[in-house]
Design an enzyme around this catalytic site. Structure first.
Site, short mmCIF file in Angstrom:
data_model
loop_
_atom_site.label_atom_id
_atom_site.label_comp_id
_atom_site.label_asym_id
_atom_site.label_seq_id
_atom_site.Cartn_x
_atom_site.Cartn_y
_atom_site.Cartn_z
N ASP A 1 43.26 32.08 44.64
CA ASP A 1 44.39 32.79 44.05
C ASP A 1 45.48 31.81 43.62
O ASP A 1 45.62 30.73 44.21
CB ASP A 1 44.94 33.80 45.07
CG ASP A 1 45.84 34.83 44.41
OD1 ASP A 1 45.83 34.94 43.17
OD2 ASP A 1 46.54 35.54 45.14
N ARG B 1 50.13 31.65 38.40
CA ARG B 1 51.46 31.14 38.78
C ARG B 1 51.52 29.63 38.63
O ARG B 1 52.53 29.07 38.20
CB ARG B 1 51.79 31.56 40.22
CG ARG B 1 52.31 32.99 40.31
CD ARG B 1 52.30 33.51 41.71
NE ARG B 1 50.94 33.82 42.13
CZ ARG B 1 50.56 33.94 43.38
NH1 ARG B 1 51.42 33.74 44.36
NH2 ARG B 1 49.31 34.25 43.67
N ARG C 1 48.41 31.40 31.31
CA ARG C 1 47.61 31.66 32.52
C ARG C 1 46.21 31.05 32.44
O ARG C 1 45.68 30.56 33.43
CB ARG C 1 47.49 33.18 32.74
CG ARG C 1 48.80 33.86 33.06
CD ARG C 1 48.61 35.38 33.17
NE ARG C 1 47.61 35.68 34.18
CZ ARG C 1 47.84 35.71 35.49
NH1 ARG C 1 49.05 35.47 35.95
NH2 ARG C 1 46.88 35.99 36.33
N HIS D 1 43.41 28.99 34.96
CA HIS D 1 41.99 29.26 35.24
C HIS D 1 41.13 28.03 34.93
O HIS D 1 40.23 27.69 35.68
CB HIS D 1 41.50 30.46 34.43
CG HIS D 1 42.21 31.74 34.78
ND1 HIS D 1 42.49 32.11 36.08
CD2 HIS D 1 42.74 32.72 34.00
CE1 HIS D 1 43.13 33.27 36.08
NE2 HIS D 1 43.31 33.65 34.83
N SER E 1 37.25 40.06 40.25
CA SER E 1 37.11 41.32 40.98
C SER E 1 36.91 42.49 40.02
O SER E 1 37.19 42.37 38.82
CB SER E 1 38.36 41.58 41.83
OG SER E 1 39.44 41.94 40.99
N THR E 2 36.44 43.59 40.56
CA THR E 2 36.29 44.82 39.76
C THR E 2 37.63 45.14 39.09
O THR E 2 37.70 45.51 37.93
CB THR E 2 35.87 45.98 40.68
OG1 THR E 2 34.72 45.59 41.42
CG2 THR E 2 35.56 47.24 39.91
N LEU F 1 23.55 23.95 50.42
CA LEU F 1 24.57 25.00 50.37
C LEU F 1 24.19 26.13 49.40
O LEU F 1 23.72 25.87 48.30
CB LEU F 1 25.89 24.36 49.89
CG LEU F 1 27.05 25.31 49.61
CD1 LEU F 1 27.65 25.82 50.91
CD2 LEU F 1 28.14 24.60 48.80
N ARG G 1 42.45 32.19 51.92
CA ARG G 1 43.11 32.68 50.70
C ARG G 1 44.23 31.70 50.33
O ARG G 1 45.05 31.34 51.17
CB ARG G 1 43.70 34.07 50.88
CG ARG G 1 44.33 34.55 49.56
CD ARG G 1 44.77 35.99 49.56
NE ARG G 1 45.15 36.36 48.20
CZ ARG G 1 44.99 37.56 47.67
NH1 ARG G 1 44.44 38.52 48.37
NH2 ARG G 1 45.37 37.81 46.43
C1 FPP Z 1 43.15 34.29 40.75
O1 FPP Z 1 44.33 33.73 40.25
C2 FPP Z 1 41.99 33.78 40.06
C3 FPP Z 1 41.14 34.50 39.29
C4 FPP Z 1 41.29 35.95 39.06
C5 FPP Z 1 40.02 33.89 38.60
C6 FPP Z 1 39.32 32.79 39.32
C7 FPP Z 1 38.69 31.92 38.32
C8 FPP Z 1 38.58 30.58 38.41
C9 FPP Z 1 38.96 29.83 39.61
C10 FPP Z 1 38.10 29.78 37.27
C11 FPP Z 1 36.73 29.95 36.77
C12 FPP Z 1 35.70 30.35 37.73
C13 FPP Z 1 34.41 30.00 37.66
C14 FPP Z 1 33.46 30.53 38.67
C15 FPP Z 1 33.91 29.09 36.63
P1 FPP Z 1 45.36 34.67 39.52
O2 FPP Z 1 45.07 34.68 38.07
O3 FPP Z 1 45.35 36.02 40.16
O4 FPP Z 1 46.71 33.94 39.80
P2 FPP Z 1 48.13 34.59 40.04
O5 FPP Z 1 48.05 35.39 41.31
O6 FPP Z 1 49.02 33.42 40.15
O7 FPP Z 1 48.42 35.44 38.85
#
Ligand code: FPP
Length: 252
Positions: A21, A25, A34, A38, A66-67, A132, A189
């Protein structure tokens, strides 16, 4: 002594689940979009997978989408899917080099066709790796998974395979998408949020929870070691009293 050296190799978590997570941010603080967060969330996945593989941890399961994430702005969902589609084949050499088997759980049929294919291809390519097991939870939510399990069990009862009396925790667990994995010992987390967000609700019944303020793009090997060390300092009682536990068998 380095953090890694402090880890007790005989008391490793067998399965680590991670809620990655804080990408958004992290990017916003830097004045970026954003999606930049990612994109920078891929590097920690590589670091954590390598570190876990080196330590000999059996399973790492990452909450990647997530869903509920389907409800994000269309542009962000599209960017995430594109990133996923590109990243999976790019990461294949690292997976192979580290003997990692790629796995996925969730409502995978909802993924765009190309993503689904990239995922299946990489899973096939790594299926004989023996180290793993790296599982991506994609289009996943625990309530969805539990409802799916109930549907499967109901259908099997209707087909006369067994009766309702046969349902117990073992049978129920065997109908979840995590059936072939042990329950997570440790759930991490990032980003300072103290929530479970519909992740493995059944499986984390006795997991140790570890929260860190670090945003996911800043999470690295040392952070994983810190989480494991914190885990190794916990007393896992599984409902028993402290006196009932022998110092060496900190188990169920
Ligand atoms: C949460 O941060 C993260 C996600 C919803 C996406 C996770 C994706 C990756 C780590 C990158 C790509 C993944 C793969 C498997 C290649 P957020 O966007 O909710 O952050 P915030 O809470 O700061 O808004």
């Amino acid at each position: 002594m380095s953090l890694k050296q402090k880890i007790n190799a005989n008391q490793l978590p067998q399965h680590i689940a991670i809620i990655m997570d804080g990408n958004g941010r992290w990017a916003n603080i830097k004045g970026k979009l954003r999606v930049f967060g990612h994109q920078n969330g891929v590097r920690p996945i590589r670091k954590v997978s390598e570190a876990a593989a080196e330590l000999g941890i059996g399973y790492v399961t990452l909450y990647a989408f997530s869903t509920e994430n389907w409800n994000r702005p269309e542009k962000e969902v599209k960017a995430l899917m594109e990133l996923l589609r590109k990243t999976i084949p790019q990461e294949l050499p690292t997976l192979m080099k580290n003997n990692i088997r790629l796995n996925a759980i969730g409502d995978l049929k909802r993924l765009p066709e190309q993503n689904y294919k990239a995922l299946m291809d990489a899973m096939k390519e790594t299926e004989t790796n023996t180290g793993l097991v790296l599982t991506l939870a994609l289009s996943y939510s625990s309530r969805w998974e539990i409802v799916e399990a109930v549907k499967k069990i109901t259908s099997e009862i209707q087909q006369g395979n067994y009766t309702a009396e046969a349902i117990d925790e073992k049978l129920f667990g065997a109908h979840l998408s995590t059936a072939t994995m042990p329950d997570p010992d440790l759930l991490i987390r990032t980003s300072g949020e103290w929530r479970i967000s519909n992740y493995m609700l059944w499986q984390i019944a006795y997991s140790e929870l570890y929260f860190t303020d670090k945003f996911w793009p800043d999470f690295g090997k040392e952070d994983l070691y810190k989480a494991i060390l914190a885990y190794q300092n916990r007393e896992r009682r599984f409902g028993k009293t402290s006196d009932q536990l022998t110092t060496s068998s900190n188990k169920k």
